[in-house]
Design an enzyme around this catalytic site. Structure first.
Site, mmCIF file in Angstrom:
data_model
loop_
_atom_site.group_PDB
_atom_site.id
_atom_site.type_symbol
_atom_site.label_atom_id
_atom_site.label_comp_id
_atom_site.label_asym_id
_atom_site.label_seq_id
_atom_site.Cartn_x
_atom_site.Cartn_y
_atom_site.Cartn_z
ATOM 1 N N ALA A 131 10.556 -5.475 -3.104
ATOM 2 C CA ALA A 131 10.798 -4.130 -2.576
ATOM 3 C C ALA A 131 10.691 -4.050 -1.052
ATOM 4 C CB ALA A 131 9.815 -3.163 -3.220
ATOM 5 N N ASN A 199 2.734 -5.649 -5.239
ATOM 6 C CA ASN A 199 3.127 -7.059 -5.379
ATOM 7 C C ASN A 199 3.692 -7.575 -4.061
ATOM 8 O OD1 ASN A 199 3.069 -8.057 -8.368
ATOM 9 N ND2 ASN A 199 3.753 -5.931 -8.466
ATOM 10 N N HIS A 229 7.247 1.183 2.732
ATOM 11 C CA HIS A 229 6.485 -0.008 3.121
ATOM 12 C C HIS A 229 6.748 -0.266 4.603
ATOM 13 C CE1 HIS A 229 5.705 -0.840 -1.072
ATOM 14 N NE2 HIS A 229 6.992 -0.848 -1.332
HETATM 15 N N1 LIG Z 1 7.932 -8.102 -6.336
HETATM 16 C C1 LIG Z 1 8.115 -6.822 -6.109
HETATM 17 O O1 LIG Z 1 8.479 -6.409 -5.005
HETATM 18 C C2 LIG Z 1 7.903 -5.841 -7.192
HETATM 19 C C3 LIG Z 1 7.345 -6.234 -8.370
HETATM 20 N N2 LIG Z 1 7.155 -5.339 -9.373
HETATM 21 C C4 LIG Z 1 6.535 -5.852 -10.602
HETATM 22 O O2 LIG Z 1 7.587 -6.320 -11.461
HETATM 23 C C5 LIG Z 1 7.190 -6.179 -12.823
HETATM 24 C C6 LIG Z 1 8.257 -5.390 -13.587
HETATM 25 O O3 LIG Z 1 8.393 -4.103 -13.020
HETATM 26 P P1 LIG Z 1 9.123 -2.928 -13.822
HETATM 27 O O4 LIG Z 1 10.372 -3.414 -14.421
HETATM 28 O O5 LIG Z 1 9.148 -1.760 -12.937
HETATM 29 O O6 LIG Z 1 8.046 -2.678 -14.985
HETATM 30 P P2 LIG Z 1 8.242 -1.815 -16.313
HETATM 31 O O7 LIG Z 1 6.887 -1.342 -16.691
HETATM 32 O O8 LIG Z 1 9.324 -0.815 -16.140
HETATM 33 O O9 LIG Z 1 8.743 -2.902 -17.374
HETATM 34 C C7 LIG Z 1 7.974 -4.016 -17.751
HETATM 35 C C8 LIG Z 1 8.267 -4.325 -19.195
HETATM 36 O O10 LIG Z 1 7.651 -5.577 -19.518
HETATM 37 C C9 LIG Z 1 6.810 -5.400 -20.658
HETATM 38 N N3 LIG Z 1 5.674 -6.313 -20.560
HETATM 39 C C10 LIG Z 1 4.575 -6.214 -19.788
HETATM 40 N N4 LIG Z 1 3.768 -7.254 -19.973
HETATM 41 C C11 LIG Z 1 4.368 -8.053 -20.882
HETATM 42 C C12 LIG Z 1 3.995 -9.288 -21.492
HETATM 43 N N5 LIG Z 1 2.844 -9.882 -21.208
HETATM 44 N N6 LIG Z 1 4.861 -9.836 -22.385
HETATM 45 C C13 LIG Z 1 6.011 -9.212 -22.684
HETATM 46 N N7 LIG Z 1 6.413 -8.037 -22.160
HETATM 47 C C14 LIG Z 1 5.588 -7.454 -21.258
HETATM 48 C C15 LIG Z 1 6.388 -3.942 -20.597
HETATM 49 O O11 LIG Z 1 5.935 -3.497 -21.861
HETATM 50 P P3 LIG Z 1 4.862 -2.277 -21.923
HETATM 51 O O12 LIG Z 1 5.622 -1.043 -21.552
HETATM 52 O O13 LIG Z 1 4.388 -2.328 -23.329
HETATM 53 O O14 LIG Z 1 3.794 -2.590 -20.896
HETATM 54 C C16 LIG Z 1 7.686 -3.277 -20.162
HETATM 55 O O15 LIG Z 1 8.561 -3.076 -21.232
HETATM 56 C C17 LIG Z 1 5.822 -5.463 -12.788
HETATM 57 O O16 LIG Z 1 4.780 -6.402 -12.898
HETATM 58 C C18 LIG Z 1 5.791 -4.815 -11.414
HETATM 59 O O17 LIG Z 1 4.478 -4.610 -10.950
HETATM 60 C C19 LIG Z 1 7.552 -4.049 -9.257
HETATM 61 C C20 LIG Z 1 8.106 -3.617 -8.077
HETATM 62 C C21 LIG Z 1 8.277 -4.461 -6.941
HETATM 63 O O1 LIG Z 2 8.452 -1.265 -5.722
HETATM 64 C C1 LIG Z 2 7.710 -1.102 -4.740
HETATM 65 O O2 LIG Z 2 7.901 -0.253 -3.846
HETATM 66 C C2 LIG Z 2 6.553 -2.009 -4.527
HETATM 67 C C3 LIG Z 2 5.795 -2.272 -5.724
HETATM 68 O O3 LIG Z 2 5.701 -1.520 -6.665
HETATM 69 C C4 LIG Z 2 5.106 -3.549 -5.740
HETATM 70 O O4 LIG Z 2 5.195 -4.290 -4.756
HETATM 71 O O5 LIG Z 2 4.458 -3.834 -6.750
#
Ligand SMILES: NC(=O)C1=CN([C@@H]2O[C@H](COP(=O)(O)OP(=O)(O)OC[C@H]3O[C@@H](n4cnc5c(N)ncnc54)[C@H](OP(=O)(O)O)[C@@H]3O)[C@@H](O)[C@H]2O)C=CC1
Ligand SMILES: O=C([O-])CC(=O)C(=O)O
EC number: 1.4.1.21
Length: 278
Positions: A131, A199, A229
């Site tokens: 992000a 993250n 950010h």
């Molecule tokens: N690198 C970056 O800049 C960013 C990273 N992220 C991270 O990316 C990841 C995905 O984000 P996002 O798509 O918004 O999340 P969501 O919550 O929209 O989707 C995640 C999905 O994965 C499922 N899930 C969680 N843990 C597991 C597991 N151990 N095994 C199988 N399925 C699982 C969840 O199920 P359930 O609903 O049951 O939990 C949900 O359906 C998150 O960890 C988030 O923090 C997000 C934004 C920015």
């Molecule tokens: O999506 C964003 O703005 C950032 C975020 O949630 C993350 O880094 O986990």
């Protein structure tokens, strides 16, 4: 590691069918990436089923074990727990791994194991910029010495809901009337406090000077309609600042739309001969 011919049609498996997973799958479905979506997995059957219903070329909903077998690259877009549960296995089986839940990598033991396993099995670990912007500049800058990396994140109360820091400190997110500093610490502490919100602090740490030295501030702002950010980097190269005003994902206000776009752009980069950016 992929052979030259396999680059022609990358086989992708997705773990996590939430907001980021859905955008990636839709991009592959729309042929924005020269790749085949072979399988998806989610612990939530509802999320997996909903995603399949949104695609014209339906992948299979498989167990993680079968998903790994079918894929050249496994994209984790689920949670830090999923990185811990499946990351090593993906790499041990010689497959590439893309990690969105980068916060998991602030655990130095896990990071070392993943990197060593990737090296042993000739696989790669991809960390998209997520992000934020500026990772390219930070990576270049870190070839010389870096004095400071600071991330300031501002989110609407809805984008911080459920974070351990909020729960453990009994913070009433509805009580804020103006932009307020909630947290100040290093990236390691920030990830423990807000694992699903910063993250990007972990990505900055990996690209720069590590999670102990990377400074993080988190603000809550009831007036914020975007996830903001702000990044400051200072070092031998000079100084840069970067401000990203992200549109939150419709399905998950914590997650910015740019994070999914970044994963899609990284997959495109893997499949294309022209490599732009650091
Ligand atoms: N690198 C970056 O800049 C960013 C990273 N992220 C991270 O990316 C990841 C995905 O984000 P996002 O798509 O918004 O999340 P969501 O919550 O929209 O989707 C995640 C999905 O994965 C499922 N899930 C969680 N843990 C597991 C597991 N151990 N095994 C199988 N399925 C699982 C969840 O199920 P359930 O609903 O049951 O939990 C949900 O359906 C998150 O960890 C988030 O923090 C997000 C934004 C920015
Ligand atoms: O999506 C964003 O703005 C950032 C975020 O949630 C993350 O880094 O986990």
């Amino acid at each position: 590691m992929l052979s030259e011919t396999e680059y022609i049609m990358l086989k992708i498996g997705i773990i996590g069918c939430g907001s980021i997973g859905t955008e990636i799958c839709k991009a592959i479905d729309a042929k924005l990436i020269n790749a085949q979506l072979v399988a998806v997995y989610d612990r939530s059957e509802e999320h997996g089923g909903k995603l399949l219903g949104a695609l014209s070329n339906m992948p299979r909903l498989l167990s993680v074990d079968d998903l790994i077998s079918e894929s050249d690259i496994v994209v984790e877009c689920a949670s830090a727990a999923a990185v811990r549960e499946y990351g090593l296995e993906v790499l041990e089986r010689g497959k590439d791994l893309m990690i969105l839940s980068v916060g998991a990598l602030t655990d130095p033991e896990l990071l070392e194991k993943l990197v060593k396993t990737a090296a042993t099995h000739h696989s790669r670990i991809y960390i998209p910029s997520g992000a934020i912007a500026g990772i390219d500049g930070l990576r270049s800058a870190s070839i010389a010495s870096i004095d400071k990396v600071m991330l300031t994140t501002t989110k609407n109360p809805a984008g911080l809901k459920g974070a351990p820091y909020i729960i453990n400190n009994n913070i009433d997110l509805g009580s804020f009337r103006e932009k307020t500093l909630l947290f100040e610490g290093n990236a390691e502490e920030a990830i423990a406090a807000f694992p699903a919100n910063v993250n990007v602090a972990a990505s900055l740490s990996l690209a720069g000077i590590g999670a102990k030295e990377t400074q993080v501030r988190v603000f809550v702002d009831p007036g914020a309609v975007r996830n903001i950010h702000e990044i400051t980097v200072e070092g031998a190269f000079g100084k840069f600042t970067c401000r990203i005003e992200n549109v939150p994902s419709p399905g998950n206000p914590r997650t910015s739309f740019l994070a999914a776009l970044s994963a899609i752009a990284t997959l495109k980069k893997i499949t294309e001969p022209l490599q732009i950016g650091t």
